[in-house]
Scaffold this active site. Structure first.
Site, PDB file in Angstrom:
ATOM      1  N   SER A   9       0.846  -1.195   0.000  1.00  0.00           N
ATOM      2  CA  SER A   9       0.000   0.000   0.000  1.00  0.00           C
ATOM      3  C   SER A   9       0.880   1.244   0.000  1.00  0.00           C
ATOM      4  O   SER A   9       2.055   1.166  -0.384  1.00  0.00           O
ATOM      5  CB  SER A   9      -0.943  -0.025   1.202  1.00  0.00           C
ATOM      6  OG  SER A   9      -1.928   0.968   1.077  1.00  0.00           O
ATOM      7  N   ASN A  10       0.358   2.368   0.419  1.00  0.00           N
ATOM      8  CA  ASN A  10       1.130   3.618   0.493  1.00  0.00           C
ATOM      9  C   ASN A  10       0.569   4.454   1.634  1.00  0.00           C
ATOM     10  O   ASN A  10      -0.498   4.132   2.168  1.00  0.00           O
ATOM     11  CB  ASN A  10       1.076   4.344  -0.865  1.00  0.00           C
ATOM     12  CG  ASN A  10      -0.350   4.723  -1.227  1.00  0.00           C
ATOM     13  OD1 ASN A  10      -0.995   5.504  -0.545  1.00  0.00           O
ATOM     14  ND2 ASN A  10      -0.866   4.115  -2.299  1.00  0.00           N
TER      15      ASN A  10
END
Ligand code: CTP
Length: 215
Positions: A21-22
């Site tokens: 993810s981020n």
């Protein structure tokens, strides 16, 4: 006036306990959704997993992966007058998602990835007459030139540029500073402020008619 906004990160699962993810907090997209609602727009927010409260009065659709976000955005884009793609979509996902937890000794040293669809580019390729399409760009260098290329490549009307190399602004922060570029070469600089103020100013740039109609 139907407004469709995406926000937050996407999550790309490796197995049931691991994902890529981020650090997107969703704050910018949520602020845009709240301001658009307060201005009287009919807002649909498509959100990746975040830990902030949904904006009041806004129809919020929760998604996890880029593929889920794509499906939701394409569905609601049919009737949207204004689309703002603020989400930090993961560009890639693991080639394979395992249905069961993979034991650590079986995790390969190299993770094979495959590209996710570019949701904004698809929206740009099927833009309806009169529909306004706004993208975001996270850049660390050649900020304006890179954003302008994205605006053209994705057939956008506007692109909101974040310089993510500056930690005071962007991703996780409560404040932001952006430059809004237009397809007709407009350049609007919005200086450092709380994300709700930035949201209001962005909406006034990309949909100036609203200034006239809004009380
Ligand atoms: N975007 C999207 N789908 C993707 C990747 C990005 O819809 N798979 C959208 C983002 O929501 C944003 C815009 O495209 O509005 C630009 O995202 P950004 O990450 O800056 O650029 P990319 O197109 O992913 O290009 P690069 O990562 O190479 O800079």
């Amino acid at each position: 006036m139907n407004c469709l906004i995406s926000a937050g990160p996407t999550r790309e699962w490796i197995d049931p306990v691991r994902f890529i993810s981020n650090p997107s907090s969703g704050k910018m997209g949520y602020a845009l959704a709240q301001v658009a609602h307060n201005l009287g727009m009919d807002v649909t927010l498509v959100s990746g997993p975040v830990s902030i409260e949904p904006p009041s009065g806004v129809k919020t659709i929760s998604v996890e992966t880029a593929l889920e976000m794509k499906d939701a955005m394409l569905e609601f884009s049919e009737t949207a007058d204004l689309i703002i793609m603020c989400a930090a979509v993961c560009d890639h996902r693991p080639q394979k998602k395992c249905d069961h937890k993979v034991a650590k000794e079986n995790i390969p040293e190299t993770l094979l990835l495959q590209k996710n669809p570019d949701i904004l580019k698809i929206l740009g390729s099927q833009k309806k007459p009169g529909q306004i399409l706004v993208g975001f760009a996270a850049e660390t260098h050649d900020v304006l030139a890179s954003a302008k290329k994205k605006l053209i490549k994705k057939n956008l009307d506007w692109i909101v540029v974040n310089d993510v190399s500056n930690h005071e602004i962007g991703f996780m922060s409560d404040t932001n500073e952006v430059i809004v570029l237009g397809a007709s070469d407009e350049v609007e600089r919005i200086s450092l402020a709380d994300k709700s103020i930035i949201a209001k100013k962005i909406l006034h740039v990309v949909y100036p008619q609203w200034q006239i109609k809004a009380p």
